[in-house]
Design a protein around this motif. Structure first.
Motif, PDB file in Angstrom:
ATOM      1  N   LYS A 116      41.169  22.227  42.384  1.00 46.30           N
ATOM      2  CA  LYS A 116      40.336  21.968  43.562  1.00 46.30           C
ATOM      3  C   LYS A 116      38.979  22.658  43.493  1.00 46.30           C
ATOM      4  O   LYS A 116      37.988  22.161  44.018  1.00 46.30           O
ATOM      5  CB  LYS A 116      41.076  22.422  44.830  1.00 46.30           C
ATOM      6  CG  LYS A 116      42.310  21.605  45.143  1.00 46.30           C
ATOM      7  CD  LYS A 116      42.942  22.024  46.462  1.00 46.30           C
ATOM      8  CE  LYS A 116      44.150  21.152  46.796  1.00 46.30           C
ATOM      9  NZ  LYS A 116      44.773  21.554  48.080  1.00 46.30           N
ATOM     10  N   ARG A 117      38.928  23.848  42.835  1.00 47.66           N
ATOM     11  CA  ARG A 117      37.691  24.617  42.795  1.00 47.66           C
ATOM     12  C   ARG A 117      37.325  24.915  41.344  1.00 47.66           C
ATOM     13  O   ARG A 117      38.122  25.478  40.601  1.00 47.66           O
ATOM     14  CB  ARG A 117      37.859  25.913  43.596  1.00 47.66           C
ATOM     15  CG  ARG A 117      36.572  26.720  43.756  1.00 47.66           C
ATOM     16  CD  ARG A 117      36.729  27.851  44.777  1.00 47.66           C
ATOM     17  NE  ARG A 117      37.562  28.951  44.302  1.00 47.66           N
ATOM     18  CZ  ARG A 117      37.519  30.186  44.788  1.00 47.66           C
ATOM     19  NH1 ARG A 117      36.689  30.484  45.790  1.00 47.66           N
ATOM     20  NH2 ARG A 117      38.323  31.127  44.324  1.00 47.66           N
ATOM     21  N   LEU A 118      36.116  24.528  40.923  1.00 49.34           N
ATOM     22  CA  LEU A 118      35.623  24.835  39.582  1.00 49.34           C
ATOM     23  C   LEU A 118      34.643  25.994  39.676  1.00 49.34           C
ATOM     24  O   LEU A 118      33.671  25.937  40.424  1.00 49.34           O
ATOM     25  CB  LEU A 118      34.912  23.626  38.967  1.00 49.34           C
ATOM     26  CG  LEU A 118      34.248  23.880  37.600  1.00 49.34           C
ATOM     27  CD1 LEU A 118      35.291  24.221  36.536  1.00 49.34           C
ATOM     28  CD2 LEU A 118      33.415  22.672  37.174  1.00 49.34           C
ATOM     29  N   ILE A 119      34.908  27.054  38.900  1.00 49.71           N
ATOM     30  CA  ILE A 119      34.040  28.228  38.890  1.00 49.71           C
ATOM     31  C   ILE A 119      33.494  28.408  37.484  1.00 49.71           C
ATOM     32  O   ILE A 119      34.256  28.492  36.510  1.00 49.71           O
ATOM     33  CB  ILE A 119      34.804  29.490  39.323  1.00 49.71           C
ATOM     34  CG1 ILE A 119      35.485  29.250  40.674  1.00 49.71           C
ATOM     35  CG2 ILE A 119      33.853  30.679  39.410  1.00 49.71           C
ATOM     36  CD1 ILE A 119      36.571  30.249  40.994  1.00 49.71           C
ATOM     37  N   ASP A 205      36.170  44.206  42.776  1.00 50.26           N
ATOM     38  CA  ASP A 205      36.032  44.975  44.020  1.00 50.26           C
ATOM     39  C   ASP A 205      36.031  44.124  45.296  1.00 50.26           C
ATOM     40  O   ASP A 205      35.823  44.633  46.391  1.00 50.26           O
ATOM     41  CB  ASP A 205      34.783  45.857  43.970  1.00 50.26           C
ATOM     42  CG  ASP A 205      33.473  45.063  43.885  1.00 50.26           C
ATOM     43  OD1 ASP A 205      33.455  43.869  44.253  1.00 50.26           O
ATOM     44  OD2 ASP A 205      32.454  45.644  43.440  1.00 50.26           O
ATOM     45  N   GLY A 206      36.247  42.820  45.144  1.00 47.78           N
ATOM     46  CA  GLY A 206      36.380  41.978  46.331  1.00 47.78           C
ATOM     47  C   GLY A 206      35.123  41.247  46.751  1.00 47.78           C
ATOM     48  O   GLY A 206      35.170  40.402  47.656  1.00 47.78           O
ATOM     49  N   ARG A 207      33.983  41.522  46.120  1.00 40.97           N
ATOM     50  CA  ARG A 207      32.746  40.847  46.509  1.00 40.97           C
ATOM     51  C   ARG A 207      32.790  39.350  46.205  1.00 40.97           C
ATOM     52  O   ARG A 207      32.239  38.535  46.953  1.00 40.97           O
ATOM     53  CB  ARG A 207      31.541  41.492  45.809  1.00 40.97           C
ATOM     54  CG  ARG A 207      31.029  42.757  46.480  1.00 40.97           C
ATOM     55  CD  ARG A 207      29.851  43.358  45.721  1.00 40.97           C
ATOM     56  NE  ARG A 207      30.286  43.979  44.468  1.00 40.97           N
ATOM     57  CZ  ARG A 207      29.447  44.482  43.564  1.00 40.97           C
ATOM     58  NH1 ARG A 207      28.148  44.399  43.747  1.00 40.97           N
ATOM     59  NH2 ARG A 207      29.925  45.048  42.462  1.00 40.97           N
ATOM     60  N   PHE A 208      33.459  38.984  45.117  1.00 41.96           N
ATOM     61  CA  PHE A 208      33.570  37.558  44.793  1.00 41.96           C
ATOM     62  C   PHE A 208      34.362  36.832  45.873  1.00 41.96           C
ATOM     63  O   PHE A 208      33.977  35.765  46.339  1.00 41.96           O
ATOM     64  CB  PHE A 208      34.223  37.362  43.429  1.00 41.96           C
ATOM     65  CG  PHE A 208      34.419  35.924  43.048  1.00 41.96           C
ATOM     66  CD1 PHE A 208      33.365  35.182  42.526  1.00 41.96           C
ATOM     67  CD2 PHE A 208      35.638  35.285  43.257  1.00 41.96           C
ATOM     68  CE1 PHE A 208      33.531  33.840  42.192  1.00 41.96           C
ATOM     69  CE2 PHE A 208      35.816  33.948  42.932  1.00 41.96           C
ATOM     70  CZ  PHE A 208      34.760  33.225  42.402  1.00 41.96           C
ATOM     71  N   GLU A 209      35.472  37.408  46.253  1.00 39.68           N
ATOM     72  CA  GLU A 209      36.301  36.807  47.305  1.00 39.68           C
ATOM     73  C   GLU A 209      35.524  36.705  48.617  1.00 39.68           C
ATOM     74  O   GLU A 209      35.584  35.685  49.314  1.00 39.68           O
ATOM     75  CB  GLU A 209      37.565  37.637  47.512  1.00 39.68           C
ATOM     76  CG  GLU A 209      38.479  37.089  48.599  1.00 39.68           C
ATOM     77  CD  GLU A 209      39.744  37.901  48.777  1.00 39.68           C
ATOM     78  OE1 GLU A 209      40.509  37.600  49.705  1.00 39.68           O
ATOM     79  OE2 GLU A 209      39.957  38.842  47.986  1.00 39.68           O
ATOM     80  N   ALA A 210      34.760  37.752  48.949  1.00 32.63           N
ATOM     81  CA  ALA A 210      33.982  37.751  50.188  1.00 32.63           C
ATOM     82  C   ALA A 210      32.908  36.669  50.166  1.00 32.63           C
ATOM     83  O   ALA A 210      32.627  36.021  51.178  1.00 32.63           O
ATOM     84  CB  ALA A 210      33.352  39.117  50.403  1.00 32.63           C
ATOM     85  N   THR A 212      32.897  33.835  48.275  1.00 31.35           N
ATOM     86  CA  THR A 212      33.370  32.468  48.051  1.00 31.35           C
ATOM     87  C   THR A 212      34.519  32.045  48.960  1.00 31.35           C
ATOM     88  O   THR A 212      34.849  30.858  49.022  1.00 31.35           O
ATOM     89  CB  THR A 212      33.823  32.285  46.594  1.00 31.35           C
ATOM     90  OG1 THR A 212      34.980  33.113  46.360  1.00 31.35           O
ATOM     91  CG2 THR A 212      32.714  32.677  45.629  1.00 31.35           C
ATOM     92  N   GLY A 213      35.123  33.021  49.620  1.00 29.90           N
ATOM     93  CA  GLY A 213      36.195  32.682  50.540  1.00 29.90           C
ATOM     94  C   GLY A 213      37.592  32.840  50.004  1.00 29.90           C
ATOM     95  O   GLY A 213      38.578  32.736  50.758  1.00 29.90           O
ATOM     96  N   ALA A 214      37.719  33.090  48.692  1.00 29.43           N
ATOM     97  CA  ALA A 214      39.064  33.244  48.118  1.00 29.43           C
ATOM     98  C   ALA A 214      38.973  33.929  46.753  1.00 29.43           C
ATOM     99  O   ALA A 214      37.981  33.768  46.043  1.00 29.43           O
ATOM    100  CB  ALA A 214      39.735  31.885  47.968  1.00 29.43           C
ATOM    101  N   PRO A 215      40.009  34.692  46.381  1.00 26.47           N
ATOM    102  CA  PRO A 215      40.044  35.295  45.046  1.00 26.47           C
ATOM    103  C   PRO A 215      40.414  34.222  44.021  1.00 26.47           C
ATOM    104  O   PRO A 215      40.695  33.077  44.393  1.00 26.47           O
ATOM    105  CB  PRO A 215      41.163  36.335  45.174  1.00 26.47           C
ATOM    106  CG  PRO A 215      42.104  35.705  46.163  1.00 26.47           C
ATOM    107  CD  PRO A 215      41.208  35.014  47.167  1.00 26.47           C
ATOM    108  N   LEU A 216      40.395  34.574  42.741  1.00 22.76           N
ATOM    109  CA  LEU A 216      40.830  33.622  41.724  1.00 22.76           C
ATOM    110  C   LEU A 216      42.295  33.259  41.957  1.00 22.76           C
ATOM    111  O   LEU A 216      43.158  34.133  42.066  1.00 22.76           O
ATOM    112  CB  LEU A 216      40.677  34.223  40.330  1.00 22.76           C
ATOM    113  CG  LEU A 216      39.265  34.336  39.749  1.00 22.76           C
ATOM    114  CD1 LEU A 216      39.320  34.842  38.318  1.00 22.76           C
ATOM    115  CD2 LEU A 216      38.538  33.003  39.807  1.00 22.76           C
ATOM    116  N   THR A 217      42.558  31.960  42.032  1.00 21.63           N
ATOM    117  CA  THR A 217      43.904  31.479  42.317  1.00 21.63           C
ATOM    118  C   THR A 217      44.299  30.439  41.270  1.00 21.63           C
ATOM    119  O   THR A 217      43.681  29.368  41.203  1.00 21.63           O
ATOM    120  CB  THR A 217      43.957  30.833  43.716  1.00 21.63           C
ATOM    121  OG1 THR A 217      43.447  31.763  44.681  1.00 21.63           O
ATOM    122  CG2 THR A 217      45.371  30.444  44.089  1.00 21.63           C
TER     123      THR A 217
END
Length: 263
Positions: A116-119, A205-210, A212-217
């Protein structure tokens, strides 16, 4: 190829350069004619280079243009003592390069499982293959969200990526395809900017999740990585720690890396 050319040039094609742009004192891009028979998947690289006596000097370069473009575009770093880039950076409009018309690579949709998400994680000129992928309509058919990240030392080195985003926003046909699916996150490590730090640190450290809305899944995310050897190894470890498996053209996975580099 003509019989006058040395044997090492047989199978190569000569392409005329149409435009050269120097983005910084360390980076430049150039466009050249595209043979009618040249086909590639967005994200692939080709062996290109210059005449060098009996044997051409060739290196792997990611094709920065999308697969529907009429010209081939390449984005390169300038290496003062690099065997090829020390010469390639002095290209002028109307001059020619050599290309081996057999593009290959792993930064392609075929090497990834559906998601669903391409990074796309990049540093420096590692953005080149993603310049192709981000302008390919297939990318937006396959993914609901597309995130491109680029980390450079200085703000000026981000100009090429910003130019790509502006190009998409101003192109009515591309904008119709891309819509609001694409995000560009750019950071610097040396010069002060609005967003600082390596993306590997952001992931830890969580900045990516903050942002983009989600951690790597692994269930929904698919990742492409292009940069230095150290950057590749670090991102690969993070992806594997998140439960992702590396993919290839023969066996698709949740993340892919590119191992071909310019000198």
């Amino acid at each position: 190829m003509t019989s006058e050319l040395p044997k090492a040039y047989r199978g190569l094609e000569s392409l005329k350069v149409s435009h050269v742009h120097h983005w910084t004192d360390k980076t430049f891009s150039f466009s050249c004619e595209r043979p009618d028979s040249f086909r590639f998947r967005s994200g692939e690289f080709a062996m290109i280079g210059l005449e060098n006596g009996e044997k051409p000097l060739l290196r792997a370069y990611s094709i920065a243009s999308p697969n529907w473009a009429e010209e081939l575009e390449f984005y390169s770093i300038k290496v003062p003592d690099g065997p090829l880039t020390s010469r390639l950076q002095h290209l002028k409009d109307g001059e020619s390069i050599w290309i081996r018309p057999k593009p290959v690579g792993t930064l392609v949709h075929d090497a990834l499982l559906p998601g669903k998400r391409l990074i796309m994680f990049s540093t420096g000129t590692g953005i080149a293959p993603f310049a192709s992928v981000m302008r390919d309509p297939e990318t937006y058919d396959k993914f609901d969200e597309v995130i491109l990240t680029q980390t450079c030392r200085e703000v000026k080195e981000l100009d090429y990526g910003k130019h790509l985003m502006a190009e998409i926003e101003s192109d009515e046909l591309l904008q119709e395809v891309v819509g609001d699916k694409l995000r560009y996150i750019c950071t610097t490590t040396r010069e002060e900017s609005a967003q600082m730090g390596r993306m590997t640190d952001w992931l830890r450290d969580g900045r990516f999740e903050a942002a983009t809305g989600a951690p790597l899944t692994p269930e929904t995310d698919r990742v492409m990585i292009c940069g230095s050897m150290e950057m590749l190894a670090e991102h690969k470890a993070i992806c594997e720690a998140a439960g992702m498996e590396e993919g290839s053209n023969s066996e698709p996975g949740q993340f892919v890396i590119e191992k071909a580099f310019v000198d």
